[in-house]
Scaffold this active site. Structure first.
Site, PDB file in Angstrom:
ATOM      1  N   ARG A  11      -5.697  -6.611  50.249  1.00 56.48           N
ATOM      2  CA  ARG A  11      -6.321  -5.334  50.598  1.00 56.48           C
ATOM      3  C   ARG A  11      -6.421  -4.403  49.399  1.00 56.48           C
ATOM      4  NH1 ARG A  11      -3.361  -5.064  55.857  1.00 56.48           N
ATOM      5  NH2 ARG A  11      -4.873  -5.300  57.526  1.00 56.48           N
ATOM      6  N   LEU A  57     -12.038  -4.538  48.272  1.00 62.84           N
ATOM      7  CA  LEU A  57     -12.679  -3.354  48.837  1.00 62.84           C
ATOM      8  C   LEU A  57     -12.355  -2.096  48.044  1.00 62.84           C
ATOM      9  CD1 LEU A  57     -12.282  -4.204  52.611  1.00 62.84           C
ATOM     10  CD2 LEU A  57     -14.393  -4.162  51.275  1.00 62.84           C
ATOM     11  N   VAL A  96     -14.288  -3.006  57.505  1.00 56.77           N
ATOM     12  CA  VAL A  96     -13.727  -4.362  57.444  1.00 56.77           C
ATOM     13  C   VAL A  96     -12.298  -4.376  56.914  1.00 56.77           C
ATOM     14  CG1 VAL A  96     -16.000  -5.390  57.207  1.00 56.77           C
ATOM     15  CG2 VAL A  96     -14.737  -4.753  55.159  1.00 56.77           C
ATOM     16  N   GLU A  97     -11.647  -5.534  57.077  1.00 59.57           N
ATOM     17  CA  GLU A  97     -10.235  -5.752  56.694  1.00 59.57           C
ATOM     18  C   GLU A  97      -9.327  -4.691  57.308  1.00 59.57           C
ATOM     19  OE1 GLU A  97      -9.361  -6.462  52.601  1.00 59.57           O
ATOM     20  OE2 GLU A  97     -10.666  -8.204  52.463  1.00 59.57           O
ATOM     21  N   GLY A  98      -9.587  -4.373  58.563  1.00 62.45           N
ATOM     22  CA  GLY A  98      -8.824  -3.345  59.257  1.00 62.45           C
ATOM     23  C   GLY A  98      -9.570  -2.035  59.201  1.00 62.45           C
TER      24      GLY A  98
END
Length: 808
Positions: A379, A383, A501-503
């Site tokens: 993470r 991003l 995205v990714e949470g």
């Protein structure tokens, strides 16, 4: 005189507790000395003073005599905790266990060790990584035309796809022994950032195979056979990977996924094999429409007991070739007109042999742990790099545009309203990039800090949204007209993708940052919970008693630290830094203590119910995040050699972060579940009121000025993005025009002072001829002014199309 002596003793005691973190016996001895001094003054009646001594003696005995403490304190408390402690789901437990803790734990404990911060090595690149950035990445950026990609093709050109494959862009993280480049997380971030600064589509296309997906899963958990087969093919681009996790009913709650695999036996090539019959429906899968191998997460079940007595085996990850019978893949989504490949896929009764499970049969049911462990680091890479890329592009282009574009015969960058937006752009970009690099330094040290990664993902994408919004406001009509000349609109349009995205960011803030942080970063909470879950009563009380006493000492010291640092405004706190930055370290120490103390108070009042108070948890997340980002800024300035010319960026970023921290703490107190307790806590945290302020206008103007002229500070701020000065390039034209604007400024000032202005309706070329003929400028200066005029007109121009050719 007596009062003064008592105050001195009290002040020395508070300083001792705040700075030395004494043990419980020493805390009690200190209190006894204060009580003794008060007793000798005779201020309190003897009978009342006796009662105070008896009460103190009782409390001190309970706290310091183990047998008494276990009987009357830790034993009953442990029993009560066992009764009220909510069950932790498997997915929650695996998320808590994933990764490590790092600097955020220092901030959480309320007494950060600045020596640790100073000794952390900065994020660095190897020579090979630098060569790759200056060679293949630079060349790739020259090949990218984002308008052509997003408007005309809705895809990367074939030659770009081939270049990416040929130059191993899909193998950045794959070990060298399998044909990959085996680059560091720092290089991964820098590569994605540079490409994304040129084209979001290309950035995502390179990002995804090098983040959570088949290559990373195999590198960490794959069998040797799986690694030998897939990793070389992935590194060369012979296989295109994607990873399918999200489905219609399972987004942030992956435990709700309906994708299911049933253990069964099937004959393949005359041989019976155990595997899963899997059915699934997935969506939002990047690279899915062009993938050749599908990483798949599903719930595994064994209802017939072919593997043993347990029927619910847990979330499992497998690699499925897309040409497997039953796989339906290839359709596309259109996420906000972005052109990277993204789409749904489905599977109907797809047989997945056990040797397709990542890691083989022994890894069945361990898929969620794999994903959480990889996201704990991942993470912080892709991003955040994309968010910072657009922030840097916005800072460089908007600063240049504000100097080039004129209204009322002056650059718009001199208007205070525009300067306010430029200040946010510059200050936030500095803070975001410092956070990116600081977090990458943790990964380079081998850490997998899940809370830090969540902070980076949330704030660097959210901060990027704020920056691009300000950039669009400064550009005005120039920013909203789509076309080949527009370098902001696609990023503005697609910003919510990274936030989703990714949470999703809302849940990252309200559930993950503080929710996981409280368990992982708190020095005692997780140990107390583990003791409470221990079914052996004897070992449970042994572990709990030791930890609980240390926890009480920790809370008491943080309470004293909070009051003392607030009263002294941090001047007597633990601090470091240069003359210019010491003030910020002081405030981080002060607010860190307050944050830690309030965290324990909230946990005391709400217990496990705190995770359901998402608004409150979000404010705790904000406080922790901004403390982290402030220290990242200070560390970045230190690692850069403390350049004085960067201080406007540092001052703005630190003042902004500290104000937001104090604002979050104020929000916690205003919304504390028990109102009277919240009022009492406010008196401890803010005894003299709130006094931190946002960056003032004068500082903002300094930041705005730095963005509008070429300088080492501007270059450091925007380092790592693609930059050129080609007059016909979409962003290079700004660099070209800015240089010409600065070059002709003395000429234009001379003409203005001489009151030689262009007449209304007069062509610019005619005016230049007039000036040459009158002797006010020479031929060389006329050529300079003509070149400047042409370049600025190109910069402020917008695209136009024939009506019949306009499409969305």
């Amino acid at each position: 005189m007596t009062l003064l002596l008592i105050l001195i003793i009290l002040g020395l005691y508070m300083y001792y507790v705040a700075r030395m973190n004494p043990s419980m016996p020493m805390i009690c001895i200190g209190i006894a000395i204060i009580l003794l001094a008060v007793t000798f003054t005779g201020w309190i009646p003897a009978i009342l003073m006796l009662g105070i001594w008896l009460l103190f003696g009782l409390i001190a005995t309970i706290l310091n005599v183990e047998a008494v403490r276990r009987t009357y304190l830790t034993g009953p408390v442990l029993k009560r905790i066992k009764q009220i402690l909510p069950p932790i789901s498997d997915t929650e437990q695996e998320a808590i266990d994933a990764g490590t803790v790092w600097w955020e734990a220092e901030l959480f404990k309320g007494d950060p060790d600045w020596n640790k911060l100073n000794n952390y090595p900065p994020a660095t690149l190897s020579d090979a990584e630098k060569d790759f950035l200056n060679g293949p990445v630079e060349e790739l950026c020259t090949m990218l035309d984002d308008w052509d990609i997003t408007h005309n093709r809705n895809d990367l050109p074939p030659e770009v796809w081939q270049y990416i494959k040929d130059n191993q862009f899909f193998g950045l993280i794959i070990p060298e022994q399998y044909g990959g480049l085996e680059f560091s997380p720092v290089a991964n971030s820098e590569i994605v950032m540079k490409i994304a600064s040129r084209s979001g589509t290309a950035g995502v296309t390179v990002m995804v195979p090098n983040s959570l997906g088949p290559a990373e899963l195999l590198s960490h958990y794959g069998t040797q056979e799986q690694k030998d087969y897939y990793l070389p093919r992935l590194a060369k681009g012979e296989e295109i990977p994607c990873f399918a996790l999200t489905g219609p009913y399972a987004g942030s709650d992956a435990g709700a996924m309906t994708a299911a695999g049933i253990v069964c036996e099937q004959e393949i090539d005359g041989e019976k094999k155990l595997g899963f019959k899997v059915n699934w429906e997935k969506r939002y899968i990047t690279l899915g429409p062009v993938a050749s191998v599908l990483g798949l997460a599903f719930k595994a079940f064994d209802p017939d007991g072919l593997l043993g007595e347990e029927s619910d085996l847990g979330i499992t990850c497998a690699l499925v070739p897309v040409n497997t019978p039953g796989v339906d893949i290839g359709k596309r989504h259109l996420p906000l007109n972005a052109s990277f490949m993204n789409g749904p896929n489905e599977g109907k009764d797809v047989f997945v042999p056990f040797d397709w499970v990542v890691g083989g049969q022994e890894q069945i049911g361990r898929g969620w742990r794999m994903l959480m462990e990889l996201l704990a680091a991942g993470r912080a890479i892709s991003l955040p790099a994309s968010g910072v890329a657009m922030s840097k592009v916005s800072a460089r282009t908007t600063g240049a545009y504000a100097r080039i574009r004129e209204q009322f015969n002056i650059p718009i960058g001199k208007f205070e309203g525009v300067q306010e937006a430029l200040a946010r752009i510059g200050g936030l970009t500095y803070m975001l990039d410092a956070t990116r690099l600081f977090s990458l330094a943790a990964l380079q040290m081998g850490e997998k800090p899940s809370v830090v990664s969540a902070i980076a993902k949330y704030h660097l994408t959210e901060g990027g949204r704020t920056v691009i919004n300000d950039a669009m406001d400064v550009h005005g009509g120039r920013g909203i007209c789509m076309g080949p000349k527009n370098y902001l609109a696609r990023a503005y349009q697609q910003t919510p993708i990274g936030i989703t995205v990714e949470g999703a960011n809302i849940l990252t803030r309200s559930l993950i940052i503080f929710g996981q942080g409280a368990m992982r970063c708190h020095p005692y909470l997780l140990k107390e919970v583990e003791a409470a879950y221990d079914p052996n009563e004897s070992t449970a009380i042994d572990k709990f008693d030791r930890v609980f006493v240390d926890h009480l000492q920790y809370v008491y010291c943080n309470k004293i630290r909070t009051i003392f640092y607030a009263l002294t405004r941090g001047h007597l706190s633990n601090q470091t830094g240069s003359t210019k930055t010491k003030q910020y370290f002081r405030q981080v120490s002060r607010l860190s203590a307050a944050f830690s103390f309030l965290s324990d108070m909230a946990l005391l009042v709400l217990g496990g119910g705190l995770k359901r108070k998402e608004a409150l948890s979000g404010r705790f997340a904000d406080a922790l995040s901004y403390l982290y980002m402030c220290t990242a800024v200070l560390k970045q300035h230190q690692d850069n050699g403390n350049p004085g010319e960067d201080m406007p960026f540092v001052d703005w970023a630190c003042q902004h972060a500290l104000f937001e921290t104090e604002h979050a703490i104020d929000g916690i107190l205003r919304n504390f579940p028990i109102k009277p307790l919240g009022i009492m806590l406010r008196l401890l945290v803010f005894p003299t009121g709130r006094w931190l302020r946002r960056p003032n206008d004068k500082l903002g103007q300094k930041v705005a000025k730095l963005l509008q002229s070429p300088s080492a500070s501007r270059d450091r701020l925007t380092h790592g993005i693609y930059v050129n000065s080609k007059p016909d390039d979409v962003t290079g034209c700004l660099e070209h025009a800015l240089n010409l604007t600065l070059e002709v400024e003395p000429i234009r000032k001379r003409l203005k002072d001489a009151d030689r202005r262009q007449a209304g309706g007069q062509a610019f070329s005619d005016w230049l001829d007039q000036l040459v003929n009158s002797g006010h400028i020479d031929d060389t200066e006329a050529e300079q002014l003509a070149a400047w005029h042409q370049s600025t007109y190109h910069v402020i121009s917008v695209d136009k199309f024939e009506k019949k050719h306009v499409t969305h």
